[in-house]
Design a protein around this motif. Sequence first.
Motif, mmCIF file in Angstrom:
data_model
loop_
_atom_site.group_PDB
_atom_site.id
_atom_site.type_symbol
_atom_site.label_atom_id
_atom_site.label_comp_id
_atom_site.label_asym_id
_atom_site.label_seq_id
_atom_site.Cartn_x
_atom_site.Cartn_y
_atom_site.Cartn_z
ATOM 1 N N LYS A 598 30.155 38.073 10.730
ATOM 2 C CA LYS A 598 30.063 37.950 12.231
ATOM 3 C C LYS A 598 29.522 39.221 13.208
ATOM 4 O O LYS A 598 28.955 39.019 14.219
ATOM 5 C CB LYS A 598 30.605 37.088 12.702
ATOM 6 C CG LYS A 598 30.741 35.740 13.718
ATOM 7 C CD LYS A 598 31.476 35.224 14.108
ATOM 8 C CE LYS A 598 30.880 34.138 15.824
ATOM 9 N NZ LYS A 598 31.748 32.906 15.396
ATOM 10 N N LEU A 601 26.616 40.690 14.278
ATOM 11 C CA LEU A 601 26.282 40.272 15.155
ATOM 12 C C LEU A 601 26.814 41.159 16.453
ATOM 13 O O LEU A 601 26.089 40.622 17.456
ATOM 14 C CB LEU A 601 25.508 38.412 15.429
ATOM 15 C CG LEU A 601 24.914 38.341 13.398
ATOM 16 C CD1 LEU A 601 25.250 37.148 13.462
ATOM 17 C CD2 LEU A 601 23.421 38.924 13.973
ATOM 18 N N ASP A 604 26.399 43.883 17.317
ATOM 19 C CA ASP A 604 25.274 44.944 17.815
ATOM 20 C C ASP A 604 24.971 44.515 19.772
ATOM 21 O O ASP A 604 24.251 45.345 20.728
ATOM 22 C CB ASP A 604 24.001 43.703 16.864
ATOM 23 C CG ASP A 604 23.306 44.419 16.095
ATOM 24 O OD1 ASP A 604 23.892 45.574 15.567
ATOM 25 O OD2 ASP A 604 22.766 43.887 15.180
ATOM 26 N N GLU A 627 16.076 46.803 17.250
ATOM 27 C CA GLU A 627 16.645 45.801 16.260
ATOM 28 C C GLU A 627 16.886 45.086 17.225
ATOM 29 O O GLU A 627 17.171 44.140 17.178
ATOM 30 C CB GLU A 627 17.630 46.842 15.884
ATOM 31 C CG GLU A 627 18.989 46.788 15.400
ATOM 32 C CD GLU A 627 18.456 45.301 14.086
ATOM 33 O OE1 GLU A 627 18.812 44.539 13.538
ATOM 34 O OE2 GLU A 627 17.747 46.170 12.905
ATOM 35 N N SER A 630 14.631 42.013 18.269
ATOM 36 C CA SER A 630 13.920 41.416 16.935
ATOM 37 C C SER A 630 15.127 40.424 16.094
ATOM 38 O O SER A 630 15.114 39.565 16.284
ATOM 39 C CB SER A 630 13.411 42.665 15.345
ATOM 40 O OG SER A 630 14.585 42.633 15.041
ATOM 41 N N SER A 631 16.253 41.139 16.281
ATOM 42 C CA SER A 631 17.187 40.070 16.175
ATOM 43 C C SER A 631 17.539 38.546 16.907
ATOM 44 O O SER A 631 17.360 37.605 16.504
ATOM 45 C CB SER A 631 19.105 40.488 15.515
ATOM 46 O OG SER A 631 19.624 41.069 17.095
ATOM 47 N N SER A 634 14.887 36.292 16.219
ATOM 48 C CA SER A 634 14.597 35.565 15.436
ATOM 49 C C SER A 634 16.032 34.485 15.581
ATOM 50 O O SER A 634 16.183 33.219 14.733
ATOM 51 C CB SER A 634 14.979 36.363 13.603
ATOM 52 O OG SER A 634 16.549 37.423 14.219
ATOM 53 N N SER A 635 17.008 34.823 16.000
ATOM 54 C CA SER A 635 17.893 34.009 16.050
ATOM 55 C C SER A 635 18.058 32.873 16.948
ATOM 56 O O SER A 635 17.873 31.678 17.054
ATOM 57 C CB SER A 635 19.632 34.353 16.229
ATOM 58 O OG SER A 635 19.293 35.098 17.398
ATOM 59 N N GLN A 638 15.579 30.725 15.127
ATOM 60 C CA GLN A 638 16.634 29.019 14.422
ATOM 61 C C GLN A 638 17.067 28.324 15.377
ATOM 62 O O GLN A 638 17.136 27.047 14.647
ATOM 63 C CB GLN A 638 17.690 30.046 14.299
ATOM 64 C CG GLN A 638 18.988 29.655 12.695
ATOM 65 C CD GLN A 638 17.732 29.991 11.355
ATOM 66 O OE1 GLN A 638 16.683 30.930 11.155
ATOM 67 N NE2 GLN A 638 17.876 28.951 10.478
ATOM 68 N N ARG A 641 14.653 26.027 15.819
ATOM 69 C CA ARG A 641 14.459 26.004 15.124
ATOM 70 C C ARG A 641 15.004 24.223 14.539
ATOM 71 O O ARG A 641 15.006 22.918 14.220
ATOM 72 C CB ARG A 641 14.255 25.935 13.605
ATOM 73 C CG ARG A 641 13.060 26.156 13.209
ATOM 74 C CD ARG A 641 13.210 27.241 11.684
ATOM 75 N NE ARG A 641 11.808 28.217 11.957
ATOM 76 C CZ ARG A 641 12.224 28.991 11.374
ATOM 77 N NH1 ARG A 641 13.871 28.626 10.304
ATOM 78 N NH2 ARG A 641 12.384 30.085 11.532
ATOM 79 N N HIS A 642 16.121 24.581 15.203
ATOM 80 C CA HIS A 642 17.284 22.878 15.171
ATOM 81 C C HIS A 642 16.885 22.112 16.581
ATOM 82 O O HIS A 642 17.117 21.103 16.398
ATOM 83 C CB HIS A 642 19.107 23.884 15.251
ATOM 84 C CG HIS A 642 18.849 24.350 13.752
ATOM 85 N ND1 HIS A 642 19.592 24.195 13.024
ATOM 86 C CD2 HIS A 642 18.783 25.727 13.701
ATOM 87 C CE1 HIS A 642 19.962 24.063 11.317
ATOM 88 N NE2 HIS A 642 19.515 25.306 12.016
ATOM 89 N N LEU B 343 31.409 32.507 10.341
ATOM 90 C CA LEU B 343 30.435 32.392 11.222
ATOM 91 C C LEU B 343 30.474 30.922 11.119
ATOM 92 O O LEU B 343 30.248 30.683 9.322
ATOM 93 C CB LEU B 343 28.922 32.920 9.843
ATOM 94 C CG LEU B 343 28.906 34.318 10.385
ATOM 95 C CD1 LEU B 343 28.027 35.182 9.034
ATOM 96 C CD2 LEU B 343 28.958 35.100 11.363
ATOM 97 N N LYS B 354 17.300 37.645 9.557
ATOM 98 C CA LYS B 354 17.476 39.050 10.364
ATOM 99 C C LYS B 354 17.433 40.484 8.900
ATOM 100 O O LYS B 354 16.218 41.203 9.341
ATOM 101 C CB LYS B 354 18.740 39.453 10.952
ATOM 102 C CG LYS B 354 18.824 40.486 11.724
ATOM 103 C CD LYS B 354 19.975 40.426 12.637
ATOM 104 C CE LYS B 354 20.522 41.500 12.869
ATOM 105 N NZ LYS B 354 22.024 41.990 13.819
#
Lengths: 642, 387
Positions: A598, A601, A604, A627, A630-631, A634-635, A638, A641-642, B343, B354
């Motif tokens: 975590k 994450l 970053d 970076e 992109s991350s 993607s999150s 995610q 989607r939920h 997490l 990622k």
Amino acid sequence: MKLSSCLSAVFMASVALAETHYYNWTAAWSNLNLDGVKERPVITCNGEFPWPEIRIKRGDRVVIQLHNDLGDQNTSIHFHGIFQHNQTSQDGVPMLTQCETPPGYSYTYNFTVEDQVGSFWYHSHSKGQYMDGMRGTFIIEDPDGYPYDYDEEVTLTISEWYHELVTPLTQSFLNRYNPTGAEPIPQNLLWNNTMNGTWTVEPDKTYLLRIINIGGFVSQYLWIQDHEFEVVAVDGVYVEKNVTEELYITVAQRYDVLIHTKNDTSTNYAFMQGFDLDMLDTTPKDLIQNATSYMVYDENADMPDEYLLEDGTEYLDDFYLVPLTPEKLLPEPDHVITVDVVMDNLGNGINYAFFNRTSYTAPKVPALASVFSAGDAADNQTIYGSNTDSIVLQKDEIVEIVLNNNDTGKHPFHLHGHVFQVVERGPTYFDEPGPVPYGTDGSEDYVAPDYPARRDTLYVRPQSYFRIRFKADNPGVWFFHCHIEWHLLQGLAIVLIEDPKGIQEFQTLDDAWYENCDAMGIQTEGNAAGNTEDYYDLKGENVQEKELPAGFTARGIVAMVFSCIAGVIGCITIFFYGMADIPNIEQRVMDDLHMESKDLLNDDDEDDELDRMDPAADSDKVDNVKENTSSQGSSNDQKLRH
Amino acid sequence: MADVFIVQIFFIVFRETLEAVIVVAVLLAFVKQSIGKNHPKLYKTLLKQIWIGAFLGVFICLVIGCAFIGAFYSLGKNIWGKSEELWEGIFCIIATVLITVMGIAMLRINKMQAKWRVKIARSLIQPPATRRERFKIGYLLKKYALFVLPFVTTLREGLEAVVFVGGVGITGHSARGFPLPVVCGLIAGIAVGTFMYYGGSAVSLQIFLCISTAILYLIAAGLFSRGIWFFETNTFNKKTGGDASENGSGPGSYDISKSVWHVNCCNPETDNGWDVFNALLGWQNSATYGSVISYNVYWLFLIIVMALIMFEEKKGHLPFCKNLKMRQLNPMYHIKGKKNNELNEAEQAALFKKAESNLNRRAEEMEKEEAAQQATQHEMNAIPAQH
């Protein structure tokens, strides 16, 4: 007047030179420094040390009033080697021939030395006590003159010496933390009760040296630089001259030797004593293995250094000594006593010594008192106890003791009341895996000497055996035991009840004898257990400790079962645990797992902010931004989607 | 047999090997899943990294192990001298503690797999650096994560094995007893690990792990009992002046006052065969109150700990203490102070995503780079042709 002088002359002649020697001794403690190293309490006689030499002629009477002023210990005196014919009560062995004399009491020894001459000694027979100093020499002169010529006579005692008293030494010796029965290691060897003693000699003279090992443990090697010993007597038995460079003397053994001095008086010589190191469990680094004393011709000349014999020098083997008055080998024995010497541990973890699995344990009633009180039952050895190893010998039978030494050490055995013929002594079997008892080493063809050596103390070699013979012609209660005091304390003894009927018939116990027992509160009637009703009922007798528990006892089984159950339940639990389904395992793993994930994450993001705030951030910036995009992308995906 | 094959060592090496094999297998599977089909070239490189890392780790720990044991034997004997029993006892206890701590965790192979997936993901999440950064250690570690991970894993497992082996077998055994069980343990561990992971189902793997863990704990319980026994023997030898042990297993070789059972045979230290019994089940021919009680207490402790963990797993806290969790009992938990950094599922998924995208991106970059390089080379080749 004339008549009376006549009579007295006749009387004198008839009693020959029979004289009575009176001694009045008080045993007490004094602090003394014998070896020049350490002062310690020593048992003294009338405040003096060493104890006086008893010097009498054959046929004389000895009367000793012994007063015990030791305060904390009982005492007794045994006259080593004296036959005590028909006076076994004077032999001085506690709980066999007398009761001990308690502190504050006196006891009188009174006996005649009928037919013995030579070098003897006396010592306390109570619990190793004589190693604290209660011992002296006992010389019986021969009215017929010594059979060998000499110019001067000297008595030499040798012994080991401890810096500690026997009582504490015994406590740590007979202890479960001494499971191997390792004997206490002495600190020094004494030479006439001192160390580095001097013996001033005159040139060209023959000296008769009566060497007596008054120690309680170690055998000693003896040699004199550039001089020889001519052995002329052992244990009060004259022998044919035997020349040797080196003597080996166990405790309690006596050697009379002739030493002829040199003509030249310019040099002094070393008189050496060596420990038999094989008897010591360990050899301490600071132990003086060879003690040096001095044979001094010229007091102004230098004293010699330690002198060692060449390797391989052999000491005199006493087996081959031939008595000057030969006595034919006794015929085949009527009574063979076979005993095996074993050292082993009993149930309390202490190491004991055994003759045939029996560790001598003193009876409740002195054996001699049992003899007198048992009447006809005295002939039955049962009444003397099951743990005393008592054996009844019949009058005049030929007795052979076959002693097998299962131990790997040498042991000097002493028989009270007799000298015995040395029929056979096996070689050392030190390297053999186990003991070699008599009759198993292929020496069936062995032929005993026609005129065997005779003595009263004989050593047996490691894991070997000896055979000795004697005629049961001295009624009495006689101890046969290892003269190493530590081993006697461990119980290495048997009792020979010789001709009990003869004892009853020809011997008596006087009032003083009984009073001595009364003082100790010891019963003077009954069998070994003190039973006066039924002499064959030994209930309550003294017995040795129980044997060590063999293998698994009840508690062992319980422990084993519990351990097995614990193991099985443990394994079942492991299976249960290992196979168990865990709810939301992934979540749990993440919990367990580092939150660095975590952090990463978050990091970053932080980096991102940092980068924005600090324009001078390094070139990582570009990459990070890329970076991050992109991350985050993607999150976001995610989440969507939920 | 005891001379050339120390059973405990076989089990420990076997066990550690098995763990390392499973880790490597997880890595391989992950890489295959993530990029196996899309980027065959990168896949190959990563595969190579994994294998090199794994073998290098094994190699290094073998070297260290040999050096350790060699040094032990050449120096150790003199250093210990009379208190050999004391040292044996200490080593037994250390080995017990290590096995105890590691063993339970290892039972949760599922956890382990998940754990490794996260670790891999995390390591791959790091970005490729600019050209000038390529030789910085941090960057290298990240770039070669798939080398470093198996390397560190095998090295760690291997060093664990070395310590265990040291603790278990170092004293009272000759150096000859090491090579064979180590080699056998390696072979068996690799074989079983491979077979279990690729051939068997998760359930059979789990059963197998349970069996091997049970054996490991039997060994540990025996070791603990043995350690206590050595301490007692040491005390006894001190009191007896150190000559009791020379008596072998006969009377006088043990303290009767502390003896629970004693048989004059079957001495694990001197009699052949019984050492195996001793190694696996903690057999003593001369059991003491200390050795028996410690054996039972050890199992009791273990059972309680497992029960507590299971309780917590079901209910989320330890019995009778609603706010207390197992790992809160660990002092490190508080020192690190990371109570609230957990997490959630989404974050976790994000992490994986990622990592995967990162990996793919790297593959693409690599391809691009290579394409560029090829182009340059073409140019280079082309230049001389122009002349």
